[in-house]
Design a protein around this motif. Sequence first.
Motif, PDB file in Angstrom:
ATOM      1  N   TRP A 100       2.663   3.088  -4.157  1.00 28.39           N
ATOM      2  CA  TRP A 100       4.054   2.469  -3.236  1.00 28.39           C
ATOM      3  C   TRP A 100       5.338   2.594  -5.250  1.00 28.39           C
ATOM      4  O   TRP A 100       6.347   1.320  -4.247  1.00 28.39           O
ATOM      5  N   HIS A 134      -2.084   1.809  -3.977  1.00 29.50           N
ATOM      6  CA  HIS A 134      -1.645   2.407  -3.067  1.00 29.50           C
ATOM      7  C   HIS A 134      -0.187   3.544  -3.691  1.00 29.50           C
ATOM      8  O   HIS A 134      -0.093   4.392  -2.463  1.00 29.50           O
ATOM      9  N   VAL A 143      -6.230  -2.232  11.976  1.00 30.00           N
ATOM     10  CA  VAL A 143      -5.236  -2.632  10.391  1.00 30.00           C
ATOM     11  C   VAL A 143      -6.266  -3.343   9.231  1.00 30.00           C
ATOM     12  O   VAL A 143      -6.905  -4.104   9.822  1.00 30.00           O
ATOM     13  N   GLU A 144      -5.745  -2.571   8.439  1.00 30.03           N
ATOM     14  CA  GLU A 144      -6.627  -2.755   7.310  1.00 30.03           C
ATOM     15  C   GLU A 144      -6.859  -4.231   7.319  1.00 30.03           C
ATOM     16  O   GLU A 144      -5.362  -4.476   6.893  1.00 30.03           O
ATOM     17  N   THR A 185       4.404   2.263   5.235  1.00 26.83           N
ATOM     18  CA  THR A 185       3.609   1.504   5.337  1.00 26.83           C
ATOM     19  C   THR A 185       4.331   0.235   5.384  1.00 26.83           C
ATOM     20  O   THR A 185       5.311  -0.427   5.164  1.00 26.83           O
ATOM     21  N   THR A 186       3.437  -1.110   6.436  1.00 31.53           N
ATOM     22  CA  THR A 186       4.051  -2.040   6.602  1.00 31.53           C
ATOM     23  C   THR A 186       2.531  -2.933   6.369  1.00 31.53           C
ATOM     24  O   THR A 186       1.538  -2.578   7.145  1.00 31.53           O
ATOM     25  N   VAL A 187       3.465  -3.859   4.980  1.00 33.81           N
ATOM     26  CA  VAL A 187       2.044  -4.782   4.549  1.00 33.81           C
ATOM     27  C   VAL A 187       2.378  -5.874   5.164  1.00 33.81           C
ATOM     28  O   VAL A 187       3.390  -6.760   4.880  1.00 33.81           O
ATOM     29  N   ALA A 222       1.227  -4.199  11.426  1.00 39.13           N
ATOM     30  CA  ALA A 222       1.160  -3.762  10.114  1.00 39.13           C
ATOM     31  C   ALA A 222       0.032  -2.635  10.231  1.00 39.13           C
ATOM     32  O   ALA A 222      -0.580  -2.404  11.185  1.00 39.13           O
ATOM     33  N   ASP A 223       0.225  -2.687   8.654  1.00 36.94           N
ATOM     34  CA  ASP A 223      -0.960  -1.557   8.261  1.00 36.94           C
ATOM     35  C   ASP A 223      -2.226  -1.209   7.708  1.00 36.94           C
ATOM     36  O   ASP A 223      -2.700  -1.032   7.509  1.00 36.94           O
ATOM     37  N   LEU A 224      -1.347  -3.341   6.441  1.00 37.99           N
ATOM     38  CA  LEU A 224      -3.059  -3.958   5.989  1.00 37.99           C
ATOM     39  C   LEU A 224      -2.491  -5.094   6.089  1.00 37.99           C
ATOM     40  O   LEU A 224      -0.907  -5.392   5.929  1.00 37.99           O
ATOM     41  N   ARG A 243       8.493   3.785   0.748  1.00 40.62           N
ATOM     42  CA  ARG A 243       7.346   4.303   0.910  1.00 40.62           C
ATOM     43  C   ARG A 243       6.912   2.230   1.582  1.00 40.62           C
ATOM     44  O   ARG A 243       5.513   2.687   2.349  1.00 40.62           O
ATOM     45  N   ALA A 244       7.088   1.779   1.740  1.00 38.78           N
ATOM     46  CA  ALA A 244       6.326  -0.032   1.887  1.00 38.78           C
ATOM     47  C   ALA A 244       7.499  -0.860   2.064  1.00 38.78           C
ATOM     48  O   ALA A 244       8.359  -0.894   0.957  1.00 38.78           O
TER      49      ALA A 244
END
Length: 136
Positions: A131, A129, A93-94, A2-4, A75-77, A30-31
Amino acid sequence: MTTVLFACVHNAGRSKMAEAFFNASADPARARAISAGTQPALRAHPEVVEAMREIGLPLGGAAPTRLSEEVARSADLLVTMGCGEECPFAPGVERLDWKLSDPKGASPESVREIRDEIRARVLELIRSHGWARDPS
């Protein structure tokens, strides 16, 4: 993985601190975090660099990055921090919006308070989450 993406106006304060806290605390398998700004500064704000140095988490020499639609879509978030309507919308994208004061030009005490609030929010985001780094 996951990319924040942490985004603010100058990518020289809030988002840089959040990125540093996230990448120091989250499991890199994980992130990961990146950061950007709608109107990037030339460098991180000196008062922010000093506040992070105080706790042993240097920001390094990475220049602020421009927040484009392409960066947002990577990004995912997306966690916004004061860029309001200037932050691009990225379908799928959240998005979270954290109301945080801008540390630019603030007193050392105020910058520390903002830093500590960002750290608490980032750690809660990582925890909620799943992570977190494994304790072993």
